[in-house]
Each structure stands twice: as C-alpha cells, then as structure tokens.
Motif scaffolding. Structure first.
Motif, short mmCIF file in Angstrom:
data_model
loop_
_atom_site.label_atom_id
_atom_site.label_comp_id
_atom_site.label_asym_id
_atom_site.label_seq_id
_atom_site.Cartn_x
_atom_site.Cartn_y
_atom_site.Cartn_z
N ASP A 14 40.91 17.85 -1.88
CA ASP A 14 40.81 19.26 -2.27
C ASP A 14 40.43 20.13 -1.07
N GLN A 488 46.49 15.64 -14.24
CA GLN A 488 46.39 17.03 -14.67
C GLN A 488 46.36 17.97 -13.47
N ILE A 489 45.59 17.59 -12.44
CA ILE A 489 45.53 18.42 -11.24
C ILE A 489 46.90 18.47 -10.56
N LEU A 492 48.97 21.06 -12.37
CA LEU A 492 48.56 22.42 -12.01
C LEU A 492 48.97 22.77 -10.59
N ASN A 493 48.79 21.83 -9.68
CA ASN A 493 49.21 22.09 -8.29
C ASN A 493 50.72 22.26 -8.18
N VAL A 575 46.25 30.71 -13.70
CA VAL A 575 46.27 29.25 -13.50
C VAL A 575 45.11 28.82 -12.61
N GLN A 576 44.85 29.64 -11.56
CA GLN A 576 43.74 29.30 -10.67
C GLN A 576 42.41 29.34 -11.42
N GLU A 578 42.01 28.94 -14.67
CA GLU A 578 41.99 27.78 -15.57
C GLU A 578 41.65 26.50 -14.83
N LEU A 579 42.24 26.39 -13.62
CA LEU A 579 41.92 25.21 -12.81
C LEU A 579 40.43 25.16 -12.46
N THR A 580 39.91 26.35 -12.11
CA THR A 580 38.48 26.41 -11.77
C THR A 580 37.62 26.04 -12.99
N GLN A 582 38.52 24.21 -15.59
CA GLN A 582 38.66 22.77 -15.87
C GLN A 582 37.87 21.93 -14.88
N THR A 583 37.90 22.40 -13.60
CA THR A 583 37.12 21.66 -12.59
C THR A 583 35.63 21.72 -12.90
#
Length: 855
Positions: A14, A488-489, A492-493, A575-576, A578-580, A582-583
């Motif tokens: 990451d 999942q990552i 998203l990526n 999306v970013q 959501e990614l944050t 989820q992280t």
C-alpha cells in the motif's frame, strides 16, 4: 505467522503503491503541461513565423490570450495557496499524532513491565495465602492434638491412674457414691500445687504420702476404714484435717533460706487452701528446698541436720544424717503434675484458637487484597490493551496523514509546475507582442530557437513518459501482488485504475479538443480579419458557418467531457472513501480480534495456572444452562473450599485404591485373627473352668488336711485357709490368707503369730499337701530350726509317719529329728582342708546294739 507477514506485506505494498501513484500522477501532470506547452509553443512560434503578417494584425487577439493566461495564473496561484495551507494543517495534525504515538509507546513499554510486576505481586499474595492456609491446617492439627492430650489427662485424672489400687477404688466409689464422697476431701496431690520445676522435689519429699486421702475429721477416716473392711477394698492411709498435728518450720530452717543454694521453705513454695494447713505442715514442715546436693550437704553440716533438705533433683538429706539420692528412672507423669498439665493444655488450646482466628482474619484480608489487586491488574490490562488498540489506530492515522501530506506536496508541485508554464506562456505572449515588428531574420532565428526549445521539451516529455511507463509497470506488478493477497482490494484498485485510464483518455481528448479549438479559433480569427478586409462570399460564409458549427460541436463535446470527468472524479472520490471506510473497518475488526485473542489467551493462562487443565479438558466439564452471572460468587466459594482443603494430593485416587485393597486384606486377616482369638478364648475359658474346678477340689482337700495336721502338730487349736479376693476378681489370681488359732489363743492371721508358730503352721500346710498328693521324694532344709524341743520332737514323729510313702532328705541340727531318721550323713574335717563324709544307718545300729540304744 503467515497471515501477519501477509498483512505486513500488504501494508508495504500500500505504501509503495501510494508513492508510485503519486509519482505517476505528478509525471502525468508534468507530461500534460509539457505537451500543452509544446503544442502551444509550436503553434505559437510556427504561427508567428509563418503568419507574421496575420500576427502583426492580430495584436488584439494576443492581448486576449494574455488576459486568459493571467486569469489562469491567478487561479493556479489561489489553488497553490490553498494546497499549501492544507499541507500545513496535515503536517500539524501529523505532528500531534506522532506526539500521541510517542506517549502511547512510552506507556505501553512501561505498562507491560508494570503489568508483569502486578501479576508477580498477585502470585506472591497467593503464595502468602497458601502459606497461611498451611499454617491454618497445622494449627488446627495442633489444636486437635492438644484436645486429645487434654481428654487423655482428664481421663487419667478421672480414672485416678498412678494411684495404688485401694486408693483408686475408694476415690472411684467416692465420685459416684455421695455417702462415701461426703467423707473424702481428696488426696494430698489434689490439695497442693506447685511449679513444674519443683514437682520432682515435692514428689520425693512427700513420697507415698501423695496418695494419702484427706478427710475432714477422724470420724470420717474411721467410717472409710470400716467401709474398706466391709468391701475388702484394701488398705488406705487417711489424714484427718482436725486430727493432724501441724509441724511449723524451725528457726534454723527459716535462717537457712538465706544460705547459698537454698531456694525456699517447702511450705512457701506450694499453693494450698489454709483449711489444709495442719495436713500440709505435718508433711512438709521443717523442710528446705535446695538446688544441688553439694549445697544441701553444706547447709546440713552448718545447721547440724536440724531440718530435712530436698534438692531439685530429688536427693534427700534427712535429720538423722542419712542421705538418699542417685539416678532416677523415667516414669509416667506424677500425680502432682496432672492438674498442671490439664491447665497447660487448656491455656495452649486457647492460645492456638486465638492464633487460629488471627490466621483466618489474615487470610480474609489477604484474599480481599488479592481480589483488589486482581481487579487493578484487570483494569491495567484493559487500559494496556486499549492503549495497544489506540496505538494501532494512531499508527494507521499516521500512515494516512503521511500519504495525504505527500499527495498535497505532489499537488503543490504540479500546481507550481503548471503555474510556471503559464507564466512562461505569458512571457512568450508578451514577447510575441514585442517581437511582432522584428525583421525576417530575427523571426527566422526565433523560429529556430523555438524549434530547438520544442525539441528539448519533447525530449524531456519523452523521458517523463518513459519514467511514467516504468513506474506504471512497477505499480502494476505491485497491484498484482496485492491482488493475490486481498481480492476485495484488487477489485477496488482495478476500478480505480479503470477510472484513471478513462480519465487519461478524457484528458487526452480534452487536450486534443482544446488544441482543435485553439486552431479553429485561430482560423476563425483569421477569417474574421479577412471578412473585415473583404466581403465574404457565400461559399466563405458557408465555410465560416461550418467552422462555427464545428466549434460549437467541439465545445459541446468538451462540456460533455468535462461533466463526465467531474462524474468520474466524484465516483473515484466515493470509491476512495469506501476503500478508506473498509480499510478502517478492517483494522477495527483486526483490533477487536486481537483483543479477543488476547483475552482468550489470558483466560487460558489463568485456567491453566489456577486449575492445571487446558481448553479441551474444560469442555468435558461444561454444564448446560449455566448462569454466568452467578459464576463469580460460586468461583470464590469454591476457591475458599479448595484453600481450606490445604495441599491437594493428586495421587489420592491411586493411593485410595491401594489403601482400600490393603484395608480389605487387613480386614480379612483381622477377622481370621478375631476368630482365632475367640477360639482361643473359648479354649482358655474351658481350661480356666477346668482349672478352677481342680483348684477348688485341691484347695478344699488341702484345707481339710490342714485343719487335721494343725491340730496334730499343735496338740489342739483351729486353723483354715481362706481365699483373699474381692467379688469379680479371678480366683486363680487371688492370694491365700492363712488363719490360725493355736491352743490358748484367739483366731488371728499368721502374720500376728510368733516365729515358731508361723514355722509350725507352714509345716502343717506342707503335710496337708503331702496328704493330698504324696510325693516320692522330698528335701527339707532346716525346716524345724525355729521350733522349740517339744515341737521339734512332735515334728520328727509326724515326719516319721509320712516316711512310709515319701522319702525325706532332711538337713538339720536338731537332735530329735536325727533320732527319728533311718540314716545319718555327716561331713567332718579331720585334717585342715580335707573333708570326709561319715554315714550311719541307725536301724542297723539298733539291731547290733539293741532297741532303744539310739535316742
């Protein structure tokens, strides 16, 4: 371990991905600026070189372009300022996070040591509690032992052990019979008391008098003596209080108390009721207690043996001058020590019970302290675990802020680079305006310089593109690696990459449209100039209209692309975010899982330390419908019960099985032995009955013969044999009392007769036994020595009567006995040291010399 390594690798990927993305973004911005500048420079320089006349005529258009560049510069300057402010805010927040991280790291590093110290304190408390419990168990055992000893001493006192039989029987009757008990005050040992160190001295000083029975008056003593006679209770010495004469201490004895080694007068070293003064002083008056026999002899010599001296070792110096002492055999407790031992046992039991209560209080306080310490440790452990969780969150926040700060710095670099490009463009526009009137040669030189600059910029742009491609390839490799670790990552990526690719295409299309728009605007401006110079033909108007339509179409497409770009930016932002989220959620779940794992591990360790079993062993003890709320109280109660049990013997089951088998075997042996004992007892009873029968028959025969032989030997009188035993006593173990009444005397015991009478009575018993059971051979050794001449002759005649059935060998010095014998054997010493046996058969002598010769 593999999961942890994978997560660590994902975090590293990451970080590297963020750095590469930022670098690619910066390179894309630079490439965009360079391409835009190259196109503008190329168009501007070529247009200025090739269309010098048009450029000179269009200075108004240059002014418009300059104004647009200045507006763009103002926008970029404002954006750059905002981005710098954002970066400063992020760095301030990052500094605060790092300070908090430092404090948390210091706390966790110290908290772990403090937690270990607290747990060590709890273990020490548990060890102290275990020691208290062991001491409690030991003290309980000591109390039980003391109670057993107390019961034993009380039993000894109640059973009057240590007293002779007659005293013991009398005291036992006095205890249960009020009529007898009213005449008894107790024994000497009951009425006097002294310290332990003087007990031996007083026991020796009193001697057998310790068992003397004290009565109030002489009449009480007389009643008790008559009772003993009636019941055959034996002989007891009584000491009536009113009848005893006191014996006060002499002046010499009182003065001797100041001598070396003297401890004190006997009457001063004991405790007794003044009611018994006469009895105590009669026994212990004029008696001095001394430490050693050496000092005792010195005091006795100085005072001329005017008083009795007893040492602590039991040595006696009497008033007659005799001395008694030496080593003494260890024997059971004296009668004087009985009451003292009972009191000592009671005092020791009371002390131990008080100590036991103190131990219980100490155990309760230790348990309470341990519970408080455990609560503090649990709170500290929770705080420590919370600090670890907060540390993980802050670490993640630090990484996030660092990324945002680097992104802000990248944006600042892009804005600065773009601003620089616009400033350069503005300078070029100003140069174009200034250089519009230059000569052909200068313009050609300018064009060549512009082409060289353009070529240089193209080379830089290509280098940036190559670097961007390289970083993109590396980024792609990292993303593939990350995709293998987390699906999942990867998705998203992949979406982000797709959006960025579309963005690049849109940006390229926007740049192309901008370029076409600039070309169209330039052509439109040229056409408008031409239109001012000349009327446009229909064809030219149609061409202009077509160009305007194309410009409108391109503008519409540009607007649509801008809208699409905004939408894509919004989607990327969503999306970013959501990614944050989820992280963050994943990290929170990992923290919760770590906390749960830590709690489970702590619980497992506590179960293993406290109960010595693992999780699988606990499952076998799981109870359905168990109430967890009541578990704490139940656990505390069970722990207290376990503690009271003391040390647990883990081999108790196996030892019980072995002991049970041994017990069963011993029970069988016991039953066999009991059966053998019963059989032997039955045989003994039969033998005893037969012996008693034979004894009674023989005793009666001997008694009847004794009556006859007594009258014959004494020439009259009466005598008989009597059994001396009380009711319930075994006749075979009883004594025989001889009662005789010689002629002219009253019936009395043999002990009251004279020596000759006792000897003749014994001879009568001997002949009574011989009558009952004649013997073939009998030796008599000077049996008639105590008899006078008349009785000797009677004895010899009686012995001659029995010689028909029994052969007698008689050792004698009495003539009548010799006269009645058949043969004489004598020892003579004619020469010194040489003995010779001489024998004479009196029967043969009478035959030779005539009857009556031997007399």
């Amino acid at each position: 371990e593999a999961i942890k390594k994978g997560e660590t690798r994902i975090a590293e990927i990451d970080n590297e991905t963020d750095l590469l993305s930022q670098a690619i973004k910066a390179l894309s911005g630079k490439i965009e600026v360079f391409e835009k500048l190259s196109d503008e420079n190329r168009q501007s320089q070529l247009s200025s070189a090739e269309n010098l006349s048009e450029i000179r005529k269009n200075q108004g258009s240059l002014a418009a372009q300059m104004q647009a560049a200045e507006d763009r510069i103002a926008e970029l300057t404002s954006a750059l300022k905002k981005e710098k402010a954002r970066k400063e805010k992020l760095e301030e927040e990052l500094d605060g996070v790092r300070k908090d991280l430092k404090k948390l790291k210091e706390f966790t590093s110290g908290g772990e040591k403090e937690l270990a110290d607290r747990e060590e304190e709890i273990r020490d408390m548990q060890l102290t509690i275990n020691n208290f419990n062991q001491e409690l168990f030991s003290v309980g055992g000591q109390i039980s032992s003391l109670k057993d000893s107390l019961e034993m001493y009380i039993g000894i006192k109640n059973r009057y052990e240590g007293y002779k039989d007659s005293v013991r029987r009398l005291l036992s009757v006095a205890k249960t019979n009020p009529e007898v008990g009213s005449h008894v005050k107790g024994t000497i040992a009951d009425i006097i008391h002294t310290d332990q160190k003087y007990e031996l001295a007083f026991e020796v000083a009193l001697g057998a008098a310790t068992q003397n029975v004290v009565t109030p008056t002489q009449d009480d003593a007389r009643i008790l003596i008559e009772y003993l006679k009636r019941t055959g209770g034996g002989v007891v010495t009584f000491m009536p209080v009113t009848g005893m004469k006191p014996r006060p201490d002499s002046r010499e004895a009182q003065r001797a108390t100041s001598e070396k080694g003297a401890i004190g007068l006997a009457t001063d070293l004991i405790r007794y009721d003044e009611y018994y003064y006469n009895v105590v002083t009669n026994l212990l008056g004029n008696t001095l207690i001394c430490d050693t026999v050496y000092n005792a002899t010195a005091i006795a010599k100085k005072y001329g043996n005017t008083f009795r001296i007893v040492t602590l070792d039991g040595d006696i110096v009497s008033t007659s001058g005799s001395m008694t002492g030496g080593s003494r055999q260890q024997k059971g407790a004296s009668v004087l020590a009985g009451e003292r031992k009972i009191e000592e046992c009671r005092e020791n039991i009371l002390k131990k019970q008080k100590y036991l209560e103190k131990l219980k209080i100490a155990i309760a306080e230790s348990e309470k302290g341990k519970e408080e310490a455990e609560a503090a440790v649990n709170a500290l452990r929770a705080k420590y675990q919370g600090s670890l969780n907060e540390l993980a969150v802050l670490s993640q926040r630090e990484i996030s802020l660092t990324k945002e700060s680097e992104e802000a710095q990248s944006n600042i670099d892009v804005y600065a680079e773009t601003l620089k490009g616009f400033e350069e463009k503005l300078g070029r526009l100003k140069d174009e305006e200034a250089y519009a009137g230059k000569s052909e040669e200068e313009l050609n030189a300018m064009r060549q310089g512009a082409e060289a600059t353009l070529e240089k910029q193209r080379g830089q742009c290509e280098a940036f593109k190559a670097e961007r491609d390289e970083k993109s390839a590396k980024l792609h490799a990292l993303e593939v690696e990350k995709a293998a670790a987390e699906k999942q990552i990867e998705s998203l990526n992949a979406d982000i990459r797709r959006y960025e690719k579309e963005k690049e295409d849109l940006i390229a299309r926007i740049i192309s449209t901008e370029r076409e728009k600039a070309t169209a605007e330039a052509e439109l401006s040229a056409l408008e100039e031409k239109a001012k110079q000349a009327e446009l033909t229909e064809e030219e108007k149609a061409a202009v209209q077509a160009v305007n339509d194309e410009i409108a179409t391109v503008s519409a497409e540009k607007e649509a692309l801008n809208i699409r770009q905004v939408q894509l930016d919004e989607e990327r932002t969503a999306v970013q975010e959501e990614l944050t989220k989820q992280t963050d959620k994943r990290y929170k779940c990992e923290i919760e899982i770590s906390k749960i794992d830590t709690n489970l591990e702590n619980m497992r360790q506590r179960i293993e330390e406290a109960y010595g079993i693992d999780y699988e062993g606990c499952l076998a003890l799981k109870a359905d419908n168990f109430n967890v709320d009541e578990a704490a109280g139940l656990i505390s109660a069970l722990k207290r019960k376990i503690t009271l049990l003391g040390n647990v013997n883990l081999n108790a089951v196996e030892e019980y099985a072995d002991e049970k088998a041994h017990y069963d075997e011993m029970t069988v042996q016991r039953d066999d032995l009991q059966k053998a004992i019963d059989d032997l007892q039955q045989a003994l009873d039969e033998i005893r009955a037969e012996m008693l029968k034979i004894f009674d028959a023989g005793f009666n025969d001997i008694n009847e013969n004794f009556k006859v032989t007594f009258k014959e030997l004494f020439g009259g009188g009466n005598a008989e044999l009597q059994m001396d035993y009380i009711e319930g006593q075994d006749p075979l173990e009883a004594g025989v009392e001889i009662v005789a009444c010689p002629p002219g005397k009253k019936l009395t015991k043999i002990s009251l007769l004279s020596g000759g009478e006792r000897a003749l009575t014994a001879i009568a018993i001997l002949f009574a036994i011989l009558k009952c059971r004649p013997m073939p051979f009998c030796i008599l050794d000077e049996i008639e020595a105590a008899l006078d001449e008349a009785n000797v002759d009677r004895f010899a005649s009686y012995l001659k009567h029995f010689s028909q059935e029994t052969q007698f060998i008689v050792i004698t010095h009495r003539r009548p006995t010799m006269n009645q014998s058949d043969a004489l054997f004598g020892v003579t010493m004619q020469e010194k040291g040489v003995s010779k046996i001489v024998s004479v058969k009196l029967g043969e002598v009478e035959k030779q010399l005539g009857e009556g010769t031997v007399e």
